[in-house]
Enzyme design. Structure first.
Site, short mmCIF file in Angstrom:
data_model
loop_
_atom_site.label_atom_id
_atom_site.label_comp_id
_atom_site.label_asym_id
_atom_site.label_seq_id
_atom_site.Cartn_x
_atom_site.Cartn_y
_atom_site.Cartn_z
N ARG A 115 0.90 -0.94 0.13
CA ARG A 115 0.14 -0.26 -0.14
C ARG A 115 0.71 1.60 -0.25
O ARG A 115 1.62 1.09 0.49
CB ARG A 115 -1.09 -0.18 1.40
N ARG A 154 -0.57 -1.95 -6.54
CA ARG A 154 -0.95 -3.57 -5.97
C ARG A 154 -1.68 -3.86 -6.48
O ARG A 154 -1.35 -5.27 -6.41
CB ARG A 154 -1.29 -2.77 -4.72
N TYR A 214 -8.68 -10.77 -8.24
CA TYR A 214 -7.83 -10.45 -8.81
C TYR A 214 -8.52 -11.85 -9.76
O TYR A 214 -7.75 -11.97 -11.66
CB TYR A 214 -6.77 -10.84 -8.30
#
Length: 315
Positions: A122, A256, A288
Site C-alpha cells: 500500500r 498494488r 483479481y
C-alpha cells in the site's frame, strides 16, 4: 504517524456530525443521541451518496467519540440506512504499461514506486518503511503495522538491490548530518521511545525514504525528519501515467492491484498472494481472478470474424 492520521480523520467526522446537528431543527437538543447518529448516517448515504466504506468510517468515528467522550452506548443501529455496496473490478496496468510508467519516474520516487509494485505494498506502507525492514539476503520486505495492525513479509525485487544499497548509503550520510545538527531522532512507533531511549537515533530505525526537509512533530513539537509524503508520490505516479500516454484512472494503489494480477497470470497460488498483500480473507484476494480471466487468452470478438477471422462455432 498512522495513528495520528486516523485521529485527524475521526475528528473530521465528529466536526461534520456536529455541523449537521447544528443545521437541523431542534439544534438545542443533545448531539449524544443514537437517533441523531442514525439520521446523519442516512444523510451520508442518501443525500451525499457516499460509499459504504466511507459511511462505515463515519460510523466508527462517532462510535469512538460517543464511547470515549460522552460515555454513551449507541446501542443497536442495524436499522440505519446503509450506503449501497458496489462491486467494482480494480483498475490494473498491463506488464508493458507498468514498464513504461516506471521508466518515466527517476530518483527516489521511482525507487519507491518500484518497491511498491514489486512487493504489492500500500502507498503508506511504502512511505513508512524503515532501513531495518529490508532483508537483502532473503530478498524480502518486512511490512510492520500494516492494515489492521498486522506484520507481514513480501517480495523485494532483486533488480533493486544495488540501487537500494546506494540509496541507503545516502540516507545514512544525511542522518549523520541531522545528528550533528541535533535533529537525528526519528519518530518511533508505540512506546518504543520509552522502552529503548537510544533507538530513535540508531541507523536501523531511520526511515528508508525520509522527507527532503525537517518538520515539526505535531504532537511533541520536536523538530525531526519524517518520511516522504504519500501525496508527492501520487503526483509523481499520475505525471508518469500521462507521460507514458496511458489513459486510465489510476493511482499508486493501481500498482498494488497490478502486482497481484501479474502474479496470478504467472500461476502463483492465490493464498500466497493473499499473504503478500496482507488480506485477512482470501475472498478479498479473489477479486483479481475476475481481472485475470479477461487478460489470459481473451476470447475473440465475433466482430473479428467479419474481417475474415476464424469462423464462430455454429455457423
Amino acid at each position: 504517524m498512522n495513528a495520528y492520521r486516523t485521529e485527524t480523520t475521526y475528528l473530521g467526522w465528529v466536526d461534520a456530525y456536529c455541523r449537521y446537528c447544528g443545521q437541523r431543527e431542534g439544534a438545542d437538543q443533545t448531539i449524544l443521541s443514537a437517533d441523531r447518529v442514525r439520521d446523519f448516517l442516512a444523510y451520508l448515504a442518501i443525500q451525499r451518496q457516499v460509499s459504504a466504506s466511507t459511511q462505515n468510517q463515519a460510523f466508527n468515528s462517532l462510535l469512538t467519540f460517543f464511547r470515549l467522550v460522552g460515555n454513551v452506548d449507541l446501542g443497536d443501529l442495524k436499522n440505519t440506512v446503509r450506503a449501497r455496496k458496489r462491486t467494482t473490478l480494480p483498475v490494473v496496468f498491463s506488464v508493458d504499461e507498468v514498464r513504461n510508467i516506471l521508466a518515466q519516474v527517476q530518483g527516489t520516487a521511482g525507487l519507491i514506486l518500484k518497491i511498491i509494485y514489486g512487493g504489492g505494498l500500500r502507498v503508506n506502507e511504502g512511505c513508512r518503511l524503515r532501513i531495518k525492514d529490508i532483508d537483502f539476503d532473503q530478498h524480502l520486505i518486512h511490512v510492520r503495522d500494516g492494515k489492521g495492525g498486522k506484520d507481514r513479509t513480501t517480495l523485494l525485487g532483486a533488480t533493486l538491490v544495488d540501487d537500494l544499497r546506494a540509496h541507503i548509503a545516502r540516507v545514512l550520510a544525511r542522518h549523520d548530518g541531522d545528528l550533528a545538527a541535533g535533529h537525528g531522532a526519528v519518530l518511533l512507533p508505540d512506546a518504543l521511545a520509552v522502552k529503548y531511549p537510544g533507538a530513535a537515533t540508531e541507523k536501523a530505525w531511520q526511515y528508508l525514504f525520509p522527507a527532503a526537509t525537517l518538520s515539526v512533530d505535531p504532537r511533541s513539537g520536536i523538530v525531526r525528519r519524517h518520511h516522504v509524503s504519500d501525496s508527492a508520490l501520487q503526483r509523481a505516479l499520475k505525471a508518469a501515467v500521462r507521460r507514458a500516454g496511458i489513459h486510465k484512472h489510476a493511482s499508486v494503489h493501481t500498482l498494488r492491484h497490478s502486482f497481484a494480477t501479474h502474479l496470478l497470470l504467472r500461476g502463483v497460488d492465490i493464498r500466497q498472494i493473499q499473504e503478500y498483500l496482507g488480506h485477512a480473507r482470501v475472498e478479498t484476494t479473489m477479486i483479481y481472478t475476475h481481472v485475470v480471466k479477461d487478460m489470459r487468452n481473451p476470447v475473440a470478438s465475433p466482430l473479428d470474424t467479419l474481417a475474415g477471422g476464424p469462423a464462430v462455432s455454429g455457423e
